[in-house]
Design an enzyme around this catalytic site. Structure first.
Site, PDB file in Angstrom:
ATOM      1  N   ASP A  77      -3.557  -1.585   0.401  1.00 19.94           N
ATOM      2  CA  ASP A  77      -3.905  -2.876  -0.206  1.00 19.94           C
ATOM      3  C   ASP A  77      -3.422  -2.924  -1.651  1.00 19.94           C
ATOM      4  O   ASP A  77      -3.423  -1.917  -2.346  1.00 19.94           O
ATOM      5  CB  ASP A  77      -5.429  -3.080  -0.144  1.00 19.94           C
ATOM      6  CG  ASP A  77      -5.813  -4.542  -0.322  1.00 19.94           C
ATOM      7  OD1 ASP A  77      -4.921  -5.419  -0.342  1.00 19.94           O
ATOM      8  OD2 ASP A  77      -7.029  -4.815  -0.457  1.00 19.94           O
ATOM      9  N   HIS A  95       5.721  -5.040  -1.412  1.00 22.13           N
ATOM     10  CA  HIS A  95       5.766  -4.308  -0.140  1.00 22.13           C
ATOM     11  C   HIS A  95       6.884  -3.263  -0.177  1.00 22.13           C
ATOM     12  O   HIS A  95       6.710  -2.142   0.287  1.00 22.13           O
ATOM     13  CB  HIS A  95       6.005  -5.276   1.026  1.00 22.13           C
ATOM     14  CG  HIS A  95       4.899  -6.279   1.205  1.00 22.13           C
ATOM     15  ND1 HIS A  95       3.572  -5.934   1.126  1.00 22.13           N
ATOM     16  CD2 HIS A  95       4.920  -7.623   1.462  1.00 22.13           C
ATOM     17  CE1 HIS A  95       2.822  -7.009   1.322  1.00 22.13           C
ATOM     18  NE2 HIS A  95       3.613  -8.043   1.520  1.00 22.13           N
ATOM     19  N   LEU A 128       2.232  17.241  11.353  1.00 25.66           N
ATOM     20  CA  LEU A 128       1.370  16.110  10.965  1.00 25.66           C
ATOM     21  C   LEU A 128       1.592  14.990  11.973  1.00 25.66           C
ATOM     22  O   LEU A 128       2.728  14.731  12.376  1.00 25.66           O
ATOM     23  CB  LEU A 128       1.768  15.614   9.562  1.00 25.66           C
ATOM     24  CG  LEU A 128       1.104  14.313   9.089  1.00 25.66           C
ATOM     25  CD1 LEU A 128      -0.382  14.531   8.777  1.00 25.66           C
ATOM     26  CD2 LEU A 128       1.804  13.754   7.832  1.00 25.66           C
TER      27      LEU A 128
HETATM   28  C1  FPP Z   1      -1.452  -4.981   1.605  1.00 27.16           C
HETATM   29  O1  FPP Z   1      -1.188  -5.584   0.368  1.00 27.16           O
HETATM   30  C2  FPP Z   1      -0.219  -4.625   2.284  1.00 27.16           C
HETATM   31  C3  FPP Z   1       0.190  -5.076   3.498  1.00 27.16           C
HETATM   32  C4  FPP Z   1      -0.599  -6.022   4.299  1.00 27.16           C
HETATM   33  C5  FPP Z   1       1.458  -4.620   4.093  1.00 27.16           C
HETATM   34  C6  FPP Z   1       1.769  -3.155   3.912  1.00 27.16           C
HETATM   35  C7  FPP Z   1       3.060  -2.870   4.469  1.00 27.16           C
HETATM   36  C8  FPP Z   1       4.005  -2.036   4.006  1.00 27.16           C
HETATM   37  C9  FPP Z   1       3.889  -1.140   2.827  1.00 27.16           C
HETATM   38  C10 FPP Z   1       5.339  -2.047   4.713  1.00 27.16           C
HETATM   39  C11 FPP Z   1       5.349  -1.607   6.140  1.00 27.16           C
HETATM   40  C12 FPP Z   1       4.744  -0.287   6.305  1.00 27.16           C
HETATM   41  C13 FPP Z   1       5.216   0.780   6.945  1.00 27.16           C
HETATM   42  C14 FPP Z   1       4.391   1.994   6.979  1.00 27.16           C
HETATM   43  C15 FPP Z   1       6.527   0.848   7.595  1.00 27.16           C
HETATM   44  P1  FPP Z   1      -1.446  -7.132   0.175  1.00 27.16           P
HETATM   45  O2  FPP Z   1      -0.156  -7.829   0.442  1.00 27.16           O
HETATM   46  O3  FPP Z   1      -2.590  -7.579   1.013  1.00 27.16           O
HETATM   47  O4  FPP Z   1      -1.793  -7.131  -1.349  1.00 27.16           O
HETATM   48  P2  FPP Z   1      -2.733  -8.145  -2.175  1.00 27.16           P
HETATM   49  O5  FPP Z   1      -4.116  -8.022  -1.598  1.00 27.16           O
HETATM   50  O6  FPP Z   1      -2.629  -7.600  -3.566  1.00 27.16           O
HETATM   51  O7  FPP Z   1      -2.127  -9.510  -2.015  1.00 27.16           O
END
Ligand code: FPP
Length: 240
Positions: free
Chosen positions: A17, A34, A128
């Site tokens: 997050d 991201h 892992l």
């Molecule tokens: C949360 O931050 C993040 C996500 C919902 C996406 C996470 C995805 C990745 C890092 C890429 C794909 C992952 C892999 C492992 C291949 P948010 O966007 O909800 O942040 P905010 O709450 O600050 O808006």
């Protein structure tokens, strides 16, 4: 480092997050957060490997995330594809077994081959187990498992009396995994957000204030240290 006299968690799950806030603070578009977050994925894998954690589960994309703007969804799917393509060889060499768990028929066509390929070439890994939860929702997982159990009962394969916790667990995405010992959520938010609702029943929760793109292996170790200070009783009282 961590406390070597205390047990290391076998299974660590992380709710990723803070990518959007990381980007906003820098005046960048959300997908830049991201993209930067992929570094933290590598940090978490390193942190877990260094400590001898057996299973690392990352909540990377929820069923609710499909409702984000199409450009953000596409950016996330493309990151998944690139992550799988770029990391395949190194993770296989390190003995990391990668599995992508969730409602996979919804994953964009463009990412499917890369996901299938990384799962195939890392299948034998035993250092892992890395689970990427994609298009995953805890309630949906329980409904899906219940539907399968109901089908088996309807077909006379199972009697209603045989439906117990172990039988339920056999029908979850995490069927062959221990429950998480430690759940880390980054960015200071204190919610489960529909993540592993069944499996987290007795999990210790550590909230890290760090936004995911800034999360390092040291932050991972810090969370494990906090876990090691906890007194886990599983609903019982201490006897010794
Ligand atoms: C949360 O931050 C993040 C996500 C919902 C996406 C996470 C995805 C990745 C890092 C890429 C794909 C992952 C892999 C492992 C291949 P948010 O966007 O909800 O942040 P905010 O709450 O600050 O808006």
């Amino acid at each position: 480092m961590t406390d070597s006299a205390e047990p290391v968690p076998r299974h660590v799950a992380i709710i990723i997050d803070g990518n959007g806030r990381w980007a906003r603070k820098r005046g960048l578009p959300r997908h830049a957060g991201h993209r930067e977050g992929m570094k933290a994925v590598r940090e978490a894998v390193e942190g877990a490997s260094q400590l001898g954690v057996e299973v690392l589960t990352l909540f990377a994309f929820s069923t609710e995330n499909w409702q984000r703007p199409a450009v953000e969804v596409s950016a996330l799917m493309s990151l998944l594809k690139h992550y799988a393509e770029r990391e395949e060889r190194e993770l296989a060499a390190k003995g990391v077994q990668v599995r992508v768990l969730g409602e996979l028929d919804r994953i964009h066509e463009s990412a499917r081959d890369a996901v299938a390929s990384i799962q195939r070439s890392t299948a034998g890994g035993s250092s892992l187990r890395l689970n990427l939860m994609i298009s995953y929702g805890g309630r949906e997982e329980i409904v899906r498992a219940t539907r399968r159990l109901a089908q088996r009962v309807a077909e006379g394969e199972l009697s209603p009396d045989e439906v117990d916790e172990a039988e339920m667990e056999r029908h979850l995405f995490t069927a062959d995994l221990p429950d998480p010992d430690l759940l880390i959520r980054t960015s200071g938010e204190c919610r489960l957000s529909n993540f592993m609702l069944w499996q987290l029943a007795y999990t210790e929760i550590v909230i890290s204030p760090v936004l995911w793109p800034d999360f390092t292996r040291e932050n991972f170790q810090e969370a494990v240290r906090e876990f090691q200070r906890r007194d886990r009783r599983f609903g019982r009282v201490r006897t010794g």
